[in-house]
Design a protein around this motif. Structure first.
Motif, PDB file in Angstrom:
ATOM      1  N   VAL A  90      -3.212   0.842   6.142  1.00  0.00           N
ATOM      2  CA  VAL A  90      -2.222  -0.131   5.190  1.00  0.00           C
ATOM      3  C   VAL A  90      -0.773   0.028   5.912  1.00  0.00           C
ATOM      4  CG1 VAL A  90      -1.123  -0.876   3.167  1.00  0.00           C
ATOM      5  CG2 VAL A  90      -3.622  -0.279   3.281  1.00  0.00           C
ATOM      6  N   ILE A  91      -0.184  -1.000   6.285  1.00  0.00           N
ATOM      7  CA  ILE A  91       1.263  -0.678   6.772  1.00  0.00           C
ATOM      8  C   ILE A  91       2.131  -1.494   5.675  1.00  0.00           C
ATOM      9  CG2 ILE A  91       3.101  -1.253   8.489  1.00  0.00           C
ATOM     10  CD1 ILE A  91       0.890  -1.135  10.698  1.00  0.00           C
TER      11      ILE A  91
ATOM     12  N   TRP B 235       2.946   2.945  -4.371  1.00  0.00           N
ATOM     13  CA  TRP B 235       1.511   2.539  -3.677  1.00  0.00           C
ATOM     14  C   TRP B 235       0.882   3.680  -3.921  1.00  0.00           C
ATOM     15  CZ3 TRP B 235       0.191  -2.100  -1.732  1.00  0.00           C
ATOM     16  CH2 TRP B 235      -1.105  -1.971  -0.913  1.00  0.00           C
ATOM     17  N   ARG B 236       1.370   4.822  -3.751  1.00  0.00           N
ATOM     18  CA  ARG B 236       0.459   5.896  -3.683  1.00  0.00           C
ATOM     19  C   ARG B 236       0.235   6.250  -5.151  1.00  0.00           C
ATOM     20  NH1 ARG B 236      -2.285   9.907  -5.076  1.00  0.00           N
ATOM     21  NH2 ARG B 236      -2.506  11.968  -3.943  1.00  0.00           N
ATOM     22  N   TYR B 237       0.703   6.110  -6.182  1.00  0.00           N
ATOM     23  CA  TYR B 237       0.531   5.853  -7.622  1.00  0.00           C
ATOM     24  C   TYR B 237      -0.575   4.875  -8.107  1.00  0.00           C
ATOM     25  CZ  TYR B 237       1.022   5.226 -12.560  1.00  0.00           C
ATOM     26  OH  TYR B 237       0.575   5.288 -13.951  1.00  0.00           O
ATOM     27  N   PHE B 238      -0.642   3.622  -7.585  1.00  0.00           N
ATOM     28  CA  PHE B 238      -1.438   2.485  -7.899  1.00  0.00           C
ATOM     29  C   PHE B 238      -3.074   2.767  -7.015  1.00  0.00           C
ATOM     30  CE2 PHE B 238       1.976   0.557 -10.106  1.00  0.00           C
ATOM     31  CZ  PHE B 238       1.636   0.405 -11.288  1.00  0.00           C
ATOM     32  N   VAL B 239      -2.454   3.008  -5.947  1.00  0.00           N
ATOM     33  CA  VAL B 239      -3.804   2.860  -4.887  1.00  0.00           C
ATOM     34  C   VAL B 239      -4.562   4.272  -4.563  1.00  0.00           C
ATOM     35  CG1 VAL B 239      -4.532   2.073  -2.473  1.00  0.00           C
ATOM     36  CG2 VAL B 239      -3.004   0.936  -3.684  1.00  0.00           C
TER      37      VAL B 239
ATOM     38  N   ASP C 156      -3.343   6.351  -1.968  1.00  0.00           N
ATOM     39  CA  ASP C 156      -3.199   6.850  -0.742  1.00  0.00           C
ATOM     40  C   ASP C 156      -1.817   6.550  -0.320  1.00  0.00           C
ATOM     41  OD1 ASP C 156      -6.051   7.544  -0.076  1.00  0.00           O
ATOM     42  OD2 ASP C 156      -6.639   5.787   0.026  1.00  0.00           O
ATOM     43  N   TRP C 157      -1.267   7.493   0.515  1.00  0.00           N
ATOM     44  CA  TRP C 157       0.172   7.180   1.254  1.00  0.00           C
ATOM     45  C   TRP C 157      -0.031   6.318   2.190  1.00  0.00           C
ATOM     46  CZ3 TRP C 157       4.463   8.529  -0.982  1.00  0.00           C
ATOM     47  CH2 TRP C 157       4.574   9.623  -1.737  1.00  0.00           C
ATOM     48  N   PRO C 158       0.542   4.989   2.237  1.00  0.00           N
ATOM     49  CA  PRO C 158       0.510   4.084   3.455  1.00  0.00           C
ATOM     50  C   PRO C 158       1.280   4.487   4.564  1.00  0.00           C
ATOM     51  CG  PRO C 158       2.158   3.304   1.841  1.00  0.00           C
ATOM     52  CD  PRO C 158       1.622   4.413   1.070  1.00  0.00           C
TER      53      PRO C 158
ATOM     54  N   ALA D 179      -3.836  -1.445  11.953  1.00  0.00           N
ATOM     55  CA  ALA D 179      -3.931  -1.647  10.617  1.00  0.00           C
ATOM     56  C   ALA D 179      -4.934  -2.946  10.071  1.00  0.00           C
ATOM     57  CB  ALA D 179      -2.682  -1.389   9.594  1.00  0.00           C
ATOM     58  N   GLU D 180      -5.559  -2.618   8.898  1.00  0.00           N
ATOM     59  CA  GLU D 180      -6.306  -3.898   8.276  1.00  0.00           C
ATOM     60  C   GLU D 180      -5.513  -4.758   7.352  1.00  0.00           C
ATOM     61  OE1 GLU D 180      -8.860  -1.463  10.258  1.00  0.00           O
ATOM     62  OE2 GLU D 180      -7.692  -0.604   8.648  1.00  0.00           O
TER      63      GLU D 180
END
Length: 232
Positions: free
Chosen positions: A153-154, A169-173, A175-177, A55-56
């Motif tokens: 993302v991890i 994270w899904r709500y703000f970004v 995507d599901w990490p 992951a990055e």
């Protein structure tokens, strides 16, 4: 007269039964929420990859500094983050923890944990020290990065906390990490673990309220900075 007294009794029973039904419904919802945290934790354990894909970005969500159980949580999560970053030396590692205004303390603690566990320190370590909740962990991490994270993302936290962290994270970004699981506090059947599940069940409802308030304020035209000051 007798019929009138009987009517009063019936109305009294009905008036008493309404709050009782509400209390029973609330108890049932609470119980379902509590047991749902066990199901979510078990699902994440079952589906977790033994070795996550490269992951990055690796995001370690810490607990409250100075609160002993949360301090233990943070160390477990940081050790797991170090294990992951050792396999991905080019990844940026973000630690979000409530130690403001002492981000250097996070770096020092990371160095100690790396040394004690025979792991290298991350080359790219960023500290987000302002958050006081998971809601802010995610929001401030995105602010720290300055843009929507690109690439894999991890997220690193324990199984009990993971679903709520990933959902936020899904709500703000958007995507599901991916995720890597750290050890959770306490033994599987212990007072510490049961209390943690109870706390997590309550946190789900609290965070649903936060998201609803965040959206309502956005619809009212309130800017992010003001909303952030109102919703922690």
């Amino acid at each position: 007269m007798i019929l009138q007294r009987g009517g009063h009794r019936e109305r009294g029973r009905a008036a008493f039964s309404r709050p009782l039904r509400v209390a029973l419904a609330a108890a049932a919802i609470g119980a379902l929420s509590f047991f749902a945290t066990f199901a979510a934790a078990a699902a994440h354990r079952a589906l977790a990859a033994a070795s996550p894909e490269p992951a990055e970005l690796i995001v370690v969500l810490g607990g409250e500094f100075g609160n002993n159980p949360c301090r233990v949580d943070t160390d477990y999560r940081m050790i797991r983050g170090l294990e992951i970053s050792a396999r991905m030396p080019d990844a940026t590692v973000v630690v979000s923890e409530t130690v403001a205004p002492f981000p250097d303390l996070v770096r020092a603690n990371t160095a100690v944990l790396a040394h004690l566990n025979g792991l290298p320190q991350p080359d790219k370590l960023l500290v987000e020290p302002r958050a006081v909740s998971t809601f802010e962990n995610v929001r401030f991490t995105v602010d720290l990065l300055g843009e929507r994270p690109e690439g894999r993302v991890i997220l690193v936290t324990d199984p009990v906390h993971m679903l709520r962290a990933r959902a936020l994270w899904r709500y703000f970004v958007g995507d599901w990490p991916d995720y890597a699981l750290a050890r959770a506090r306490g033994k599987p059947i212990s007072r510490a673990r049961l209390t943690y599940h109870l706390r997590e069940a309550a946190a789900w409802w609290l965070n649903l309220g936060k998201v609803a308030a965040w959206e309502a304020l956005a619809l009212a035209g309130v800017d992010n900075a003001t909303r952030g000051g109102m919703i922690r």
